[in-house]
Design a protein around this motif. Structure first.
Motif, PDB file in Angstrom:
ATOM      1  N   THR A 102      15.822 -16.270 -36.683  1.00 20.42           N
ATOM      2  CA  THR A 102      15.706 -16.719 -38.071  1.00 20.42           C
ATOM      3  C   THR A 102      16.397 -15.719 -38.978  1.00 20.42           C
ATOM      4  N   PRO A 103      16.978 -16.180 -40.056  1.00 20.78           N
ATOM      5  CA  PRO A 103      17.739 -15.295 -40.938  1.00 20.78           C
ATOM      6  C   PRO A 103      16.958 -14.102 -41.452  1.00 20.78           C
ATOM      7  N   ASP A 104      15.645 -14.253 -41.665  1.00 16.37           N
ATOM      8  CA  ASP A 104      14.899 -13.145 -42.229  1.00 16.37           C
ATOM      9  C   ASP A 104      14.693 -12.018 -41.241  1.00 16.37           C
ATOM     10  N   LYS A 105      14.964 -12.250 -39.947  1.00 15.62           N
ATOM     11  CA  LYS A 105      14.818 -11.207 -38.945  1.00 15.62           C
ATOM     12  C   LYS A 105      16.145 -10.600 -38.546  1.00 15.62           C
ATOM     13  N   VAL A 106      17.233 -11.106 -39.041  1.00 17.25           N
ATOM     14  CA  VAL A 106      18.550 -10.612 -38.664  1.00 17.25           C
ATOM     15  C   VAL A 106      19.176  -9.906 -39.861  1.00 17.25           C
ATOM     16  N   PRO A 107      19.322  -8.599 -39.779  1.00 14.15           N
ATOM     17  CA  PRO A 107      19.957  -7.903 -40.927  1.00 14.15           C
ATOM     18  C   PRO A 107      21.404  -8.313 -41.044  1.00 14.15           C
ATOM     19  N   PRO A 108      21.911  -8.454 -42.251  1.00 12.73           N
ATOM     20  CA  PRO A 108      23.307  -8.857 -42.414  1.00 12.73           C
ATOM     21  C   PRO A 108      24.234  -7.779 -41.860  1.00 12.73           C
ATOM     22  N   ARG A 109      25.298  -8.213 -41.169  1.00 10.92           N
ATOM     23  CA  ARG A 109      26.275  -7.289 -40.632  1.00 10.92           C
ATOM     24  C   ARG A 109      27.194  -6.817 -41.755  1.00 10.92           C
ATOM     25  N   ALA A 110      27.290  -5.494 -41.858  1.00 10.04           N
ATOM     26  CA  ALA A 110      28.122  -4.930 -42.917  1.00 10.04           C
ATOM     27  C   ALA A 110      29.594  -5.230 -42.648  1.00 10.04           C
ATOM     28  N   ARG A 111      30.267  -5.730 -43.639  1.00 13.25           N
ATOM     29  CA  ARG A 111      31.691  -6.008 -43.505  1.00 13.25           C
ATOM     30  C   ARG A 111      32.485  -4.752 -43.795  1.00 13.25           C
ATOM     31  N   GLY A 112      33.440  -4.462 -42.935  1.00  8.31           N
ATOM     32  CA  GLY A 112      34.289  -3.308 -43.153  1.00  8.31           C
ATOM     33  C   GLY A 112      35.260  -3.577 -44.278  1.00  8.31           C
ATOM     34  N   PRO A 113      35.876  -2.515 -44.792  1.00  7.98           N
ATOM     35  CA  PRO A 113      36.839  -2.686 -45.884  1.00  7.98           C
ATOM     36  C   PRO A 113      38.077  -3.434 -45.405  1.00  7.98           C
ATOM     37  N   ARG A 114      38.667  -4.220 -46.298  1.00 11.24           N
ATOM     38  CA  ARG A 114      39.903  -4.922 -45.928  1.00 11.24           C
ATOM     39  C   ARG A 114      41.072  -3.959 -45.827  1.00 11.24           C
ATOM     40  N   HIS A 115      41.026  -2.899 -46.637  1.00 12.51           N
ATOM     41  CA  HIS A 115      42.128  -1.940 -46.677  1.00 12.51           C
ATOM     42  C   HIS A 115      41.552  -0.528 -46.522  1.00 12.51           C
ATOM     43  N   ASP A 116      41.935   0.153 -45.464  1.00 11.93           N
ATOM     44  CA  ASP A 116      41.412   1.481 -45.191  1.00 11.93           C
ATOM     45  C   ASP A 116      42.441   2.527 -45.615  1.00 11.93           C
ATOM     46  N   LEU A 117      42.202   3.164 -46.733  1.00 16.51           N
ATOM     47  CA  LEU A 117      43.074   4.226 -47.223  1.00 16.51           C
ATOM     48  C   LEU A 117      42.343   5.566 -47.217  1.00 16.51           C
ATOM     49  N   ARG A 118      41.408   5.722 -46.307  1.00 15.51           N
ATOM     50  CA  ARG A 118      40.744   7.009 -46.157  1.00 15.51           C
ATOM     51  C   ARG A 118      41.642   7.980 -45.397  1.00 15.51           C
ATOM     52  N   GLN A 119      41.504   9.232 -45.704  1.00 17.06           N
ATOM     53  CA  GLN A 119      42.319  10.267 -45.063  1.00 17.06           C
ATOM     54  C   GLN A 119      41.785  10.551 -43.655  1.00 17.06           C
ATOM     55  N   GLY A 120      42.616  11.186 -42.856  1.00 13.17           N
ATOM     56  CA  GLY A 120      42.095  11.775 -41.621  1.00 13.17           C
ATOM     57  C   GLY A 120      42.511  11.130 -40.319  1.00 13.17           C
ATOM     58  N   THR A 121      43.064   9.923 -40.350  1.00 17.43           N
ATOM     59  CA  THR A 121      43.428   9.281 -39.090  1.00 17.43           C
ATOM     60  C   THR A 121      44.862   8.766 -39.150  1.00 17.43           C
ATOM     61  N   PRO A 122      45.560   8.812 -38.012  1.00 19.58           N
ATOM     62  CA  PRO A 122      46.917   8.262 -37.961  1.00 19.58           C
ATOM     63  C   PRO A 122      46.875   6.755 -37.787  1.00 19.58           C
ATOM     64  N   ASP A 123      48.044   6.149 -37.755  1.00 23.20           N
ATOM     65  CA  ASP A 123      48.164   4.712 -37.501  1.00 23.20           C
ATOM     66  C   ASP A 123      47.870   4.460 -36.029  1.00 23.20           C
ATOM     67  N   ALA A 124      46.703   3.884 -35.745  1.00 26.71           N
ATOM     68  CA  ALA A 124      46.297   3.686 -34.355  1.00 26.71           C
ATOM     69  C   ALA A 124      47.238   2.742 -33.611  1.00 26.71           C
ATOM     70  N   SER A 125      47.851   1.804 -34.333  1.00 24.73           N
ATOM     71  CA  SER A 125      48.739   0.845 -33.673  1.00 24.73           C
ATOM     72  C   SER A 125      50.021   1.495 -33.188  1.00 24.73           C
ATOM     73  N   ALA A 126      50.304   2.723 -33.649  1.00 25.01           N
ATOM     74  CA  ALA A 126      51.549   3.401 -33.286  1.00 25.01           C
ATOM     75  C   ALA A 126      51.375   4.324 -32.083  1.00 25.01           C
ATOM     76  N   PHE A 127      50.208   4.329 -31.462  1.00 21.56           N
ATOM     77  CA  PHE A 127      50.021   5.199 -30.302  1.00 21.56           C
ATOM     78  C   PHE A 127      51.057   4.853 -29.225  1.00 21.56           C
ATOM     79  N   PRO A 128      51.759   5.843 -28.665  1.00 23.83           N
ATOM     80  CA  PRO A 128      52.852   5.582 -27.711  1.00 23.83           C
ATOM     81  C   PRO A 128      52.327   5.217 -26.328  1.00 23.83           C
ATOM     82  N   ARG A 129      51.823   4.023 -26.189  1.00 20.73           N
ATOM     83  CA  ARG A 129      51.130   3.623 -24.962  1.00 20.73           C
ATOM     84  C   ARG A 129      52.015   3.736 -23.721  1.00 20.73           C
TER      85      ARG A 129
END
Length: 473
Positions: A102-129
């Protein structure tokens, strides 16, 4: 009946745990166990089951018991049996889905930001696999047998030798493999150096830059180390304000987060202070490879290897997921750091260490850094152009190097701009989050904008959202 473990990896590709319990004999118990494994999704559609004889031997039951259980489940539609392909889970079966709550027992899932401009991490999609995988394969194929035993706490000699050559060539570090200790990153280095409750190799008080990572200050506080903030100006940390501290933590190549290198005169001055006070400089070289407008500033360690501890990692250049870093230590501290680390390597994967060694030696690391330097420079330029066009009143600083920029804001506006950005789905940090609580510097309003994290296709939309959140002229 007891649980049974079916070790049939060579036959079905995975171990199969079946609980044979309940009434009705072994055939009924096996039928229920298989049916439940299919219903719950533990046996996925298309999975090939073990032959009758093999499963019977694993479970300690008669061959006919397995054959009868299979036949019953085939008749019910749970399994299919074809000549030459064995018995498999039917493709049309679906795993049992949990009952809807039931909805009252399920906490809403927090939505992540659409645009992440926080410092500290590289472009993960560019990892040289592809290149990393090639190095990993070579490392595993060429690794001596000892690699698969307990690791050396100093780190693999192959990586320490490769780092000695690379750091000397690219960062001006003067060292030898015996003075390098591999760690999992800067936070791990701090824990090893300062320990817990003052029981580490180094002791406080420790001078730090007035603006820096609160996370690092928290680690030091946990270790019982008192931190003393040094003011900052356009030439970096005011090292002339150093007093009786036993060490100082600096980001001399690119002050974090305000930007800019430590002025040459101050680099010399802080080394002179360390010599005169029998103190140490802890150098966080967190993004030294990424300088765009002129040659990278060499490591401070090169001025005096016996007075500077140089700490680096691949968290910005490759990925924080690798958890690989290094400390270049004065000779007198090596033994103590190794003792703090323990008799065995418990942090950094030995196979990843060997892979990074190969990645460095074969030149793939240099090629990747050059490629990412070009990419991040283009992103920086796009950020500067977008701000010039849409928010010319905002001053951009700290853009000569690194993966982030600082946007200076009018006094008293930082908090509202951060909220406006969040409303537009943009995650970023205000400059106040990095200010040492005990500094006597006047507060600065601003944003710390990381331009490395978004993927290439998402970067334009992130800039548009950022510009829309900035205050008007």
């Amino acid at each position: 009946m007891a649980d049974s473990w079916v070790n049939s990896a060579e036959r079905i590709g995975a171990d199969l745990h079946l609980e044979l319990s309940g009434q009705g004999g072994r055939r009924a118990a096996l039928t229920r166990a298989l049916r439940e494994a299919v219903r719950s999704g533990r046996l996925a559609p298309g999975t090939r089951l073990p032959p009758y004889r093999s499963l019977a031997a694993d479970l300690g039951v008669a061959r006919n018991t397995v054959a009868d259980a299979y036949a019953e489940l085939v008749a019910e539609g749970w399994l299919t049996a074809r000549q030459g392909s064995g018995t498999r889970v039917a493709a049309r079966t679906e795993p049992l889905r949990p009952a809807a709550r039931t909805p009252d027992k399920v906490p809403p899932r927090a939505r992540g930001p659409r645009h992440d401009l926080r410092q500290g991490t590289p472009d993960a999609s560019a990892f040289p696999r592809t290149a990393w995988l090639a190095s990993y394969r070579r490392a595993v194929q060429q690794a001596p047998g000892e690699v698969f035993g307990p690791g050396d706490p100093a780190g693999r000699i192959e990586l320490r030798e490769a780092l000695t050559e690379y750091l000397a060539r690219a960062r001006g570090v003067r060292t030898e493999p015996e003075r390098i200790v591999i760690c999992s990153g800067f936070a791990h280095a701090v824990r090893l150096l300062f320990g817990q409750g003052g029981g580490g190799v180094l002791r406080g008080p420790l001078a730090v830059e007035a603006y820096g990572l609160d996370f690092h200050r928290g680690l030091l506080a946990t270790a019982g180390v008192r931190t003393v903030p040094l003011p900052l100006d356009e030439h970096g940390a005011r090292v002339d304000r150093l007093g009786r501290e036993r060490a100082v933590l600096l980001t001399p190549a690119h002050q974090f987060p305000t930007g800019g290198p430590l002025h040459p005169e101050r680099r010399a001055a802080v080394v002179d202070w360390a010599r005169a006070r029998d103190a140490l400089v802890l150098e966080d070289d967190y993004d030294g490879e990424f300088r765009y407008d002129r040659r990278p500033v060499g490591a401070l360690q090169g001025l005096d290897p016996e007075r500077v501890i140089h700490v680096g990692s691949v968290s910005k250049s490759l990925s924080p997921a690798l958890r690989l870093g290094w400390m270049v230590l004065p000779e007198r501290y090596v033994e103590g750091v190794l003792a703090a680390k323990g008799e065995r390597e418990g942090w950094a994967s030995v196979l990843d260490q060997l892979s990074l060694a190969d990645f460095l030696v074969c030149g793939a690391y240099d090629r990747h850094v050059r490629r990412m330097r070009q990419r991040y420079r283009r992103r920086r330029d796009r950020l500067v152009r977008a701000l010039a066009a849409h928010a010319p009143q905002v001053e951009v600083t700290g853009v000569a190097a690194g993966l982030h920029a600082v946007l200076r804001l009018p006094p008293g506006t930082e908090r509202s701009v951060v909220k406006a950005a969040a409303w537009r789905g943009v995650a970023l940090d205000g400059l106040a989050a990095f200010r040492h609580p005990d500094t006597d510097m006047a507060p600065r309003d601003g944003l710390v904008v990381g331009y490395a994290t978004p993927s290439e296709h998402a970067y334009g939309a992130a800039l548009d959202a950022l510009c829309g959140a900035l205050p008007p002229e």
